[in-house]
Design a protein around this motif. Structure first.
Motif, PDB file in Angstrom:
ATOM      1  N   LYS A 162      20.917  -5.127 -10.449  1.00  4.85           N
ATOM      2  CA  LYS A 162      21.259  -4.058 -11.389  1.00  4.85           C
ATOM      3  C   LYS A 162      20.638  -2.783 -10.854  1.00  4.85           C
ATOM      4  O   LYS A 162      19.442  -2.704 -10.639  1.00  4.85           O
ATOM      5  CB  LYS A 162      20.727  -4.336 -12.786  1.00  4.85           C
ATOM      6  N   PHE A 216      26.157  -2.768 -10.935  1.00  3.69           N
ATOM      7  CA  PHE A 216      25.607  -3.955 -10.296  1.00  3.69           C
ATOM      8  C   PHE A 216      26.065  -4.003  -8.853  1.00  3.69           C
ATOM      9  O   PHE A 216      27.209  -3.684  -8.545  1.00  3.69           O
ATOM     10  CB  PHE A 216      26.081  -5.225 -11.010  1.00  3.69           C
ATOM     11  N   ASN A 231      24.397  -9.297 -17.692  1.00  4.02           N
ATOM     12  CA  ASN A 231      24.451  -7.999 -18.367  1.00  4.02           C
ATOM     13  C   ASN A 231      24.443  -8.187 -19.882  1.00  4.02           C
ATOM     14  O   ASN A 231      23.711  -7.505 -20.594  1.00  4.02           O
ATOM     15  CB  ASN A 231      25.680  -7.216 -17.927  1.00  4.02           C
TER      16      ASN A 231
END
Length: 75
Positions: free
Chosen positions: A29, A45, A69
């Protein structure tokens, strides 16, 4: 978060996954600009796929990044 958060991908046969154990892929990330982080929910990402991975394996890693996520970064 403004920090890079790595999730490493290990082979299914590897038992040691701690510390500096070798990994074959990574989901990272990455932070966006300060304005984007402050005023939007946008996430970025970076996916690093294992060498020689199939389309199905790449799909699993992509789906895993979406799940990570949702679990770790969405409120």
């Amino acid at each position: 978060g403004c920090c890079k958060v790595p999730f490493r991908v290990y082979p299914a046969t590897q038992s040691d996954t701690g510390g500096d154990a070798p990994y074959v892929g990574k989901i990272l990330k990455q932070p966006k600009s300060l304005m984007t982080e402050a005023f939007t929910d946008a996430n970025a990402f970076e996916l690093i796929f294992p060498d020689g991975s199939t389309v199905a394996q790449k799909g699993v890693i992509l789906g895993t990044s979406i799940m990570l996520n949702a679990v770790f970064f969405e409120k």
